[in-house]
Enzyme design. Structure first.
Site, short mmCIF file in Angstrom:
data_model
loop_
_atom_site.label_atom_id
_atom_site.label_comp_id
_atom_site.label_asym_id
_atom_site.label_seq_id
_atom_site.Cartn_x
_atom_site.Cartn_y
_atom_site.Cartn_z
N GLY A 11 0.74 -1.21 -0.09
CA GLY A 11 -0.01 0.12 0.04
C GLY A 11 1.03 1.12 0.02
N LEU A 81 -0.20 -3.45 8.82
CA LEU A 81 -1.04 -2.32 8.14
C LEU A 81 -1.98 -2.90 7.35
CD1 LEU A 81 2.11 -1.37 8.54
CD2 LEU A 81 2.03 0.00 6.59
N GLU A 84 -8.72 -2.18 5.66
CA GLU A 84 -9.72 -1.20 5.25
C GLU A 84 -9.73 0.01 5.73
OE1 GLU A 84 -11.91 -1.85 2.40
OE2 GLU A 84 -11.54 -4.10 2.29
N TYR A 186 -14.75 2.71 10.93
CA TYR A 186 -13.67 2.48 10.79
C TYR A 186 -12.58 2.62 12.06
CZ TYR A 186 -8.69 4.03 9.40
OH TYR A 186 -7.61 3.91 9.39
N1 LIG Z 1 -3.17 7.15 5.18
C1 LIG Z 1 -3.35 7.34 6.31
O1 LIG Z 1 -3.90 8.74 6.59
C2 LIG Z 1 -3.68 6.63 7.70
C3 LIG Z 1 -3.90 7.14 8.97
C4 LIG Z 1 -4.17 6.53 9.99
C5 LIG Z 1 -4.01 5.05 9.91
N2 LIG Z 1 -3.57 4.40 8.74
C6 LIG Z 1 -3.25 3.00 8.65
O2 LIG Z 1 -2.23 2.66 8.00
C7 LIG Z 1 -2.36 1.34 7.32
C8 LIG Z 1 -1.93 1.72 6.03
O3 LIG Z 1 -2.60 2.72 5.41
P1 LIG Z 1 -2.42 3.05 3.87
O4 LIG Z 1 -2.79 4.57 3.89
O5 LIG Z 1 -0.96 2.79 3.45
O6 LIG Z 1 -3.67 2.41 3.03
P2 LIG Z 1 -3.42 1.44 1.78
O7 LIG Z 1 -4.92 1.11 1.49
O8 LIG Z 1 -2.75 2.14 0.76
O9 LIG Z 1 -2.76 0.24 2.31
C9 LIG Z 1 -3.60 -0.70 2.85
C10 LIG Z 1 -3.01 -1.99 2.13
O10 LIG Z 1 -3.87 -3.12 2.76
C11 LIG Z 1 -4.01 -4.03 1.60
N3 LIG Z 1 -5.18 -4.91 2.12
C12 LIG Z 1 -6.47 -4.35 2.34
N4 LIG Z 1 -7.28 -5.27 2.83
C13 LIG Z 1 -6.53 -6.61 2.67
C14 LIG Z 1 -6.76 -7.85 3.28
N5 LIG Z 1 -8.00 -8.16 3.41
N6 LIG Z 1 -5.81 -8.60 3.35
C15 LIG Z 1 -4.49 -8.27 2.94
N7 LIG Z 1 -4.06 -7.10 2.55
C16 LIG Z 1 -5.09 -6.02 2.41
C17 LIG Z 1 -4.27 -3.21 0.19
O11 LIG Z 1 -4.18 -3.79 -0.63
C18 LIG Z 1 -3.12 -2.05 0.68
O12 LIG Z 1 -2.34 -2.39 -0.21
C19 LIG Z 1 -3.78 0.90 7.48
O13 LIG Z 1 -4.01 0.20 8.66
C20 LIG Z 1 -4.52 2.34 7.88
O14 LIG Z 1 -5.61 2.00 8.90
C21 LIG Z 1 -3.47 5.31 7.56
#
Ligand SMILES: NC(=O)c1ccc[n+]([C@@H]2O[C@H](COP(=O)([O-])OP(=O)(O)OC[C@H]3O[C@@H](n4cnc5c(N)ncnc54)[C@H](O)[C@@H]3O)[C@@H](O)[C@H]2O)c1
Length: 363
Positions: A11, A81, A84, A186
């Site tokens: 991701g 990480l 959804e 969420y």
């Molecule tokens: N981006 C933000 O602002 C933010 C803020 C707070 C927390 N987070 C947390 O950081 C983490 C990463 O976020 P991101 O922004 O890189 O999001 P992203 O959607 O780019 O990355 C998440 C990854 O998880 C994978 N994924 C989703 N469902 C899956 C499943 N069932 N099995 C295996 N893989 C799965 C997706 O394919 C994706 O590559 C997440 O846990 C999110 O909750 C992100």
């Protein structure tokens, strides 16, 4: 050389982390390459494929595949990480969000217990959303609980946050001393992830690190996913000459932290000799209104500065003010953000412009 496994490692954040970690050891990525995130945005997966990490395409809900991946990788450190990530979407899809975020974490716990019982650390990408409205003080400067904002107040144009006695409050940067009060499905699933990991590994040799992230932005955040990344969404809308619709009165406050800074914090958590356990807030520590950031993007993209509408509309689960108190990260982890918002935004628009031009050329 240590071994690292990154779930969701293809991701936006995870792919940069996986690449960084290859300098420290052997890296395995487990990711189901969710189409909503990856369609039309192949760079993150390409980064993983070309950086020397092993990519296992599997779903965190698939217990057999997860156990097999852990048996193969035998990690010392797991970064969790996979999730959804759309706050608004979680309202419509509570089963899917629970399945992936909560049951996925439970699956991970059982897989760790059977495949790597001596695991050193798990570092979770948690979210500031678990705080709900976050930390507030009253007129006397005392920290008090904010109540959830009421739809009828917001319909009348009053977006302020109040205490239970209906008195207005002033926000302060939030840290783990603030009671949790998730305001979306969420957010509830992210809090459950924290609780499950903490409870499952309490008293074992596996340490749990919890990073509560603010709004992460930067190149590589999908421009096609309508559910996540307000800055990526704005970039796309501005380039398409659309008028930006800004919720509430434009004064929703966010703490925008650059993805490279976030990756550094994760890297430190997995490589530092003694990881600070418990909760660490990760953000820029700076307050920026959505209106200000929209104007900045319009300016950087050479578009008329008035191409936005303040709609007065609001969404369930949206919170008013989110800024991190990052003192624990600076004092105990030795981390501090390095990338000022203006620099990060310049980089973001250069990337988004070339992505959208490439997409147009190939369509
Ligand atoms: N981006 C933000 O602002 C933010 C803020 C707070 C927390 N987070 C947390 O950081 C983490 C990463 O976020 P991101 O922004 O890189 O999001 P992203 O959607 O780019 O990355 C998440 C990854 O998880 C994978 N994924 C989703 N469902 C899956 C499943 N069932 N099995 C295996 N893989 C799965 C997706 O394919 C994706 O590559 C997440 O846990 C999110 O909750 C992100």
């Amino acid at each position: 050389m240590k071994k690292y496994l990154v779930t969701g490692g293809a991701g936006f954040i995870g792919s940069r982390l996986a690449k960084k970690l290859t300098a420290h050891g052997q890296v395995t990525v487990l990711d189901n390459l969710l189409p909503q995130v990856h369609a039309g945005n192949p760079d993150n997966v390409d980064r993983v494929r070309s950086c020397g990490a092993t990519l296992i395409e599997a779903d965190i809900r698939d217990r057999e595949a997860l156990a097999a991946a852990l048996n193969e990788a035998k990690p010392d450190v797991i970064y969790h990480l996979a999730a959804e990530t759309g706050t608004g979407q979680s309202f419509d899809l509570p089963v899917r969000y629970n399945d992936v975020n909560v049951m996925g974490t439970a699956n991970l716990i059982e897989a760790v217990r059977s495949a790597v019982p001596d695991l050193e650390r798990i570092v979770l990408a948690s979210s500031r959303s678990v705080y709900g409205e976050g930390a507030y003080v009253n007129d006397a400067g005392q920290q008090v609980l904010a109540s959830e904002r009421r739809a009828e107040d917001m319909e009348a144009g009053d977006f302020s946050v109040k205490c239970h006695a209906n008195q207005p409050l002033s926000p302060i940067p939030t840290n783990a001393a603030c009671p949790v009060a998730p305001a979306s499905i969420y957010a509830s699933t992210k809090l459950m992830q924290e609780y499950l990991l903490h409870q499952a590994f309490w008293g074992t040799r596996t340490q749990i690190g919890l990073l509560r992230l603010q709004n992460v932005y930067g190149a590589g955040q999908s421009l096609n996913n309508p559910y996540t990344g307000v800055l990526s969404i704005f970039c796309r809308q501005i380039e398409e000459d659309r008028t930006l619709n800004i919720y509430e009165d434009g004064e929703i406050i966010r703490d925008f932290v650059h993805v490279d800074d976030v990756v550094s914090a994760f890297e430190m958590m997995g490589t530092i000799d003694t990881m600070p356990d418990g909760i660490i807030d990760i953000g820029s520590g700076e307050a920026t209104s959505i209106l200000v950031v929209a104007r900045l993007l319009l300016d950087l993209l050479d578009k008329p500065g008035d191409r936005y509408t303040i709609t007065g509309a609001f969404r369930p689960g949206d919170i008013r003010y989110a800024v991190a108190d990052i003192s624990r990260a600076t004092d105990e982890l030795g981390w501090r953000p390095q990338i000022p918002l203006a620099d990060g935004l310049s980089h973001l628009i250069t990337w988004s412009r070339s992505e959208l031009q490439n997409a147009m050329a190939s369509s």
